[in-house]
Design a protein around this motif. Structure first.
Motif, mmCIF file in Angstrom:
data_model
loop_
_atom_site.group_PDB
_atom_site.id
_atom_site.type_symbol
_atom_site.label_atom_id
_atom_site.label_comp_id
_atom_site.label_asym_id
_atom_site.label_seq_id
_atom_site.Cartn_x
_atom_site.Cartn_y
_atom_site.Cartn_z
ATOM 1 N N LEU A 81 0.812 -1.213 0.000
ATOM 2 C CA LEU A 81 0.000 0.000 0.000
ATOM 3 C C LEU A 81 0.847 1.264 0.000
ATOM 4 C CD1 LEU A 81 -2.802 -1.078 2.504
ATOM 5 C CD2 LEU A 81 -2.995 -0.822 0.045
ATOM 6 N N THR A 82 2.080 1.181 0.546
ATOM 7 C CA THR A 82 2.918 2.388 0.599
ATOM 8 C C THR A 82 3.724 2.598 -0.675
ATOM 9 O OG1 THR A 82 4.610 1.064 1.730
ATOM 10 C CG2 THR A 82 3.105 2.347 3.116
ATOM 11 N N LYS A 83 3.739 1.595 -1.538
ATOM 12 C CA LYS A 83 4.496 1.705 -2.799
ATOM 13 C C LYS A 83 3.823 2.727 -3.725
ATOM 14 C CE LYS A 83 6.385 -1.290 -6.491
ATOM 15 N NZ LYS A 83 6.913 -0.185 -7.176
ATOM 16 N N GLY A 84 4.626 3.644 -4.263
ATOM 17 C CA GLY A 84 4.115 4.612 -5.229
ATOM 18 C C GLY A 84 3.583 5.896 -4.616
ATOM 19 N N LEU A 85 3.679 6.070 -3.300
ATOM 20 C CA LEU A 85 3.212 7.313 -2.674
ATOM 21 C C LEU A 85 4.159 8.455 -2.990
ATOM 22 C CD1 LEU A 85 2.097 6.117 0.893
ATOM 23 C CD2 LEU A 85 0.652 6.607 -1.072
ATOM 24 N N HIS A 86 3.631 9.659 -3.148
ATOM 25 C CA HIS A 86 4.464 10.833 -3.362
ATOM 26 C C HIS A 86 5.145 11.256 -2.059
ATOM 27 C CE1 HIS A 86 1.528 11.401 -6.839
ATOM 28 N NE2 HIS A 86 2.726 11.212 -7.406
#
Length: 794
Positions: A10-15
């Motif tokens: 879920l934390t992958k790809g957060l800005h």
């Protein structure tokens, strides 16, 4: 595998400045409604798999998002709209061919679908859930809404604070609530100079929602305003509205109590509110369409003036559903009841009630237009009653007002296929074919030999008499069964619809069966052992009288946010007249006759635990006892069966029990569940925890317990009889999980049941849940059962 899970993190790809909301907590809630406060929180974490940082809902959403291109959709929508406009222009110019109209409808539907995709995403995006990224503005708004809620519920001094903890791109939000002392109602002051109105309020003061000593609640104030309006409108105050009611709340910050002043204002004229009486009532039936002339046939019945386009509707029946009379005070409740009961007749397309006033007199005008005379309905779908779903086709014809007394004639036909387990061949699923047809007439009154004024007395209870003649055909692998039946039944319901009653004065069936040769051999084998079940398949005449009451608490079945329950009580007496008359003297000597008593109590309850989870349970008890000329045997349809998608789900349909009876074993050592196991005593207890997962998907965990028994010893099934000193040891227990797709209009259900306690085994070997292991997660062969269903099990 590890790479796949990481790609779904879920934390992958957060800005850089984005935080994933992983947890929301509340602290300090003591006296207020915790669930209501939590519902005000605008951001909730994604549903995640325990111990793993992945969410099925987000995975589904991301899958859809990967194939989603809003610019392409917008372009496609623009182009489709242009073609739609061109097609619409052709129609305006006079090209009304079926091909052009069909194309217009298709394009219009396509535009709507594209708009839906642009606004809400594709199907996968609508089914799944996007990542919940912490939004400080929504956190502040949630805090404000919680403060307002506390103020409106008497916690005038309450405060709400928030704390955000962040770590590794994850955020946890905690709402700290300091309720402090709630304010209670010290007194209620009613201010009005209208003595008549004030006396009415005093008479009904015990029903007030503003009680001395109760905690202040803004919703109670709002509901009290509505209660007073309803009270006054039920007692002649036609023009009164709740806008005439004002409330002033005076707080005592030391004593922590409030004084509420209830002020009822006068109309602009300065006079007291008027009480209106009914001067006249007119009932009009307009033609169903403009092609039919309005002959305006006028008659009068019990001070009601009727005007109909044709003289073909019973004034006597209609007047029994009108609950205001000339000279009475206006009563809003009677108006609503009139509209409801006239609609229940299923004769009119709509029922409009309007009023004209002159002074303090009211003219009531009821305007209707008849429903279509003939109504044909065809349905094609799938149904599940036992094991595997199968197609069905149904056709119904409805003819309204067939004898000019507002009767309804119905013709129904249904044909279907379904997969069921065979009782004559090991393994496999075989077709069960069903066909039924019936013709019935519904009369909007109780048809009884003597008139005791029932039409006028029971008009409020939607009385109906149903007469039916029907035929049914069932073709299963083990038998073919045909039945010709006739029914005379009365139905009615209380005005609040909480209780519904059915009384069948006659339910008579002529039954004929044709047995498969292997099944007949099986029945003859158990007959040699003393079990006369084969008599249930002889040519038979089965007649009975029965009564049923359904008590519905808080609209069970709508699955709202409130607790709801339903209790169904059923009692039946079969062959009652044979207590005094020998059927062999007056009937066919070649027919088999039955006498029996049957009772069933079915209680269901639905308890919301939160906005996402609920707990539901069902308790079902049944008794069926043959006596007299039955020879110890019931008609086969009157037996109880346990097991299946709406029963004990860890057992195959109709295969559980009875008692501790042990079926024969197959070559691999598993039980042979080919044969249905009829019983005379039934007990079922089903418990289910349901939780919304994401999108259309819901999950469930369930525990089912129950069994069937016989009253007498069954020589062919050892341990089948009910014994007080051992029945509790013979209650089968199954558990399992379920997955449901809830589309609101349709619920598709898949349940996997696991046998936990099997009474068919030796007493010290009945607990078999420990058979589950990492090697065999579903237990041993035959321990698990998969059930497909439509709708909730209860």
């Amino acid at each position: 595998m590890i790479h796949l899970l990481w790609s779904c993190s879920l934390t992958k790809g957060l800005h850089e400045n984005e935080l994933l909301l992983t947890d929301v907590n509340t602290q300090g809630i003591d006296k207020s409604n915790a669930e209501a406060l939590k519902d005000l929180i605008q951001q909730k974490p994604n549903t995640r798999i325990p111990l793993l940082n992945i969410s099925p809902g987000v995975m589904v959403y991301n899958l859809g998002n990967a194939f989603y291109d809003s610019s392409k959709l917008a372009t496609k929508q623009f182009q489709t709209k242009q073609v739609l406009q061109e097609t619409a222009e052709k129609i305006r110019q006079g090209n009304t061919s079926g091909k052009v109209q069909k194309r217009y409808n298709k394009l219009s539907s396509k535009v709507n679908n594209l708009e839906k995709k642009l606004e809400y995403g594709n199907w996968f995006m609508r089914t799944g859930n996007p990542k919940v990224i912490l939004d400080s503005a929504k956190t502040a708004s949630s805090k404000q809404q919680m403060s307002i809620y506390l103020q409106n519920n008497g916690f005038f001094d309450a405060t709400v604070d928030t704390e955000i903890e962040s770590k590794a791109k994850k955020a946890k939000v905690t709402y700290f609530i300091a309720e402090k002392s709630p304010y209670k109602i010290d007194s209620l002051i009613n201010t009005t100079s209208d003595t008549v109105l004030n006396e009415l309020l005093k008479t009904h003061h015990r029903h007030s929602l503003l009680k001395k000593g109760a905690r202040y609640s803004q919703s109670n104030v709002t509901n009290e305003r509505q209660r007073i309006e309803d009270l006054l409108k039920a007692n002649g105050y036609y023009t009164f509205a709740k806008s005439f009611i004002e409330y002033n709340v005076y707080k005592d910050t030391l004593e922590k109590h409030v004084v509420i002043e209830q002020l009822i204002k006068k109309p602009k004229s300065g006079e007291n509110h008027q009480i209106y009486t009914i001067d006249s009532i007119t009932f009009s039936i307009a033609p169903p369409n403009e092609l039919i002339p309005d002959n305006q046939v006028t008659t009068t019945w019990k001070d009601i003036r009727f005007s109909m386009y044709q003289d073909k509707y019973s004034e006597k029946i209609i007047s029994s559903r009108i609950f205001q009379q000339k000279g009475e005070r206006y009563n809003k409740n009677a108006v609503i009841e009139t509209q409801r009961q006239l609609a229940n007749l299923d004769m009119f397309r709509f029922v409009n009630i309007s009023f004209d006033t002159l002074g303090n007199s009211i003219t009531t005008k009821i305007f209707t237009r008849p429903n279509q005379k003939f109504q044909i309905t065809n349905q094609l779908g799938a149904s599940v009653t036992e094991q595997l779903p199968g197609p069905f086709f149904s056709h119904s014809l409805r003819n309204r007002n067939i004898f000019k007394g507002l009767e309804i004639f119905e013709f129904n036909f249904r044909a279907g296929l379904e997969g069921v387990a065979s009782a004559t061949t090991e393994g496999g699923v075989y077709r069960s074919r069903e066909l039924s047809t019936s013709a019935s007439i519904l009369f909007p009154q109780f048809l009884i030999p003597f008139n005791f004024g029932t039409l006028e007395k029971f008009g409020r209870y939607n009385p109906r008499t149903r007469t039916l003649l029907g035929y049914s055909y069932v073709n299963r692998p083990e038998y073919v069964r045909e039945a010709l039946n006739t029914i005379l039944a009365y139905t009615w319901a209380t005005r609040n619809l909480k209780q519904q009653f059915t009384f069948s004065l006659l339910d008579a069936n002529l039954i004929r069966s044709s047995l498969d040769s292997l099944f007949q051999v099986r029945l003859e084998e158990i007959q040699d052992q003393g079990n006369n079940l084969i008599n249930s398949f002889l040519p038979s005449y089965v007649s009975s009288i029965s009564g049923q009451v359904i008590i519905n608490f808080n609209q069970y079945g709508l699955f709202q946010k409130k607790e709801a329950s339903l209790w169904r009580l059923f009692a039946e007496s079969g062959g009652t007249t044979f207590n005094w008359i020998d059927p062999k003297r007056i009937g066919d000597k070649d027919l088999n006759y039955f006498q029996f008593l049957k009772f069933q109590s079915d209680f269901r309850k639905y308890i919301p635990l939160s906005h996402k989870s609920t707990f539901a349970y069902r308790l079902n008890l049944g008794l069926a006892k043959p006596y007299g000329i039955s020879g110890g045997v019931l008609p086969y349809e009157k037996y109880f069966f346990a097991g299946g998608s709406t029963s004990i789900r860890a057992w195959q349909p109709r295969r559980l029990g009875p008692g501790s009876f042990t079926p024969e074993t197959n070559e691999d050592g598993t039980f042979d569940y080919r044969f249905e196991q009829p019983g005379e005593i039934l007990f079922e207890a089903m418990f289910e925890y349901r939780r919304k997962l994401f999108g259309y998907f819901d999950g469930a965990i369930f525990v089912d317990a129950g069994n069937t028994w016989t009253f007498a010893v069954d020589p062919s099934r050892e341990g089948a009889e009910f014994k007080a000193n051992r029945f509790y040891k013979e209650i089968a227990i199954g558990t399992g999980i379920g997955l449901r797709m809830d589309f609101e209009f349709l619920v598709l259900r898949l349940d996997m049941g696991i046998k936990a306690y099997d009474p068919a085994r030796p007493e010290n070997e009945r607990f078999i849940l420990d058979k589950l292991s990492l090697k065999n997660p579903l237990g041993e062969s035959g321990q698990q059962v998969f059930n497909i269903g439509i709708g909730y099990p209860f």
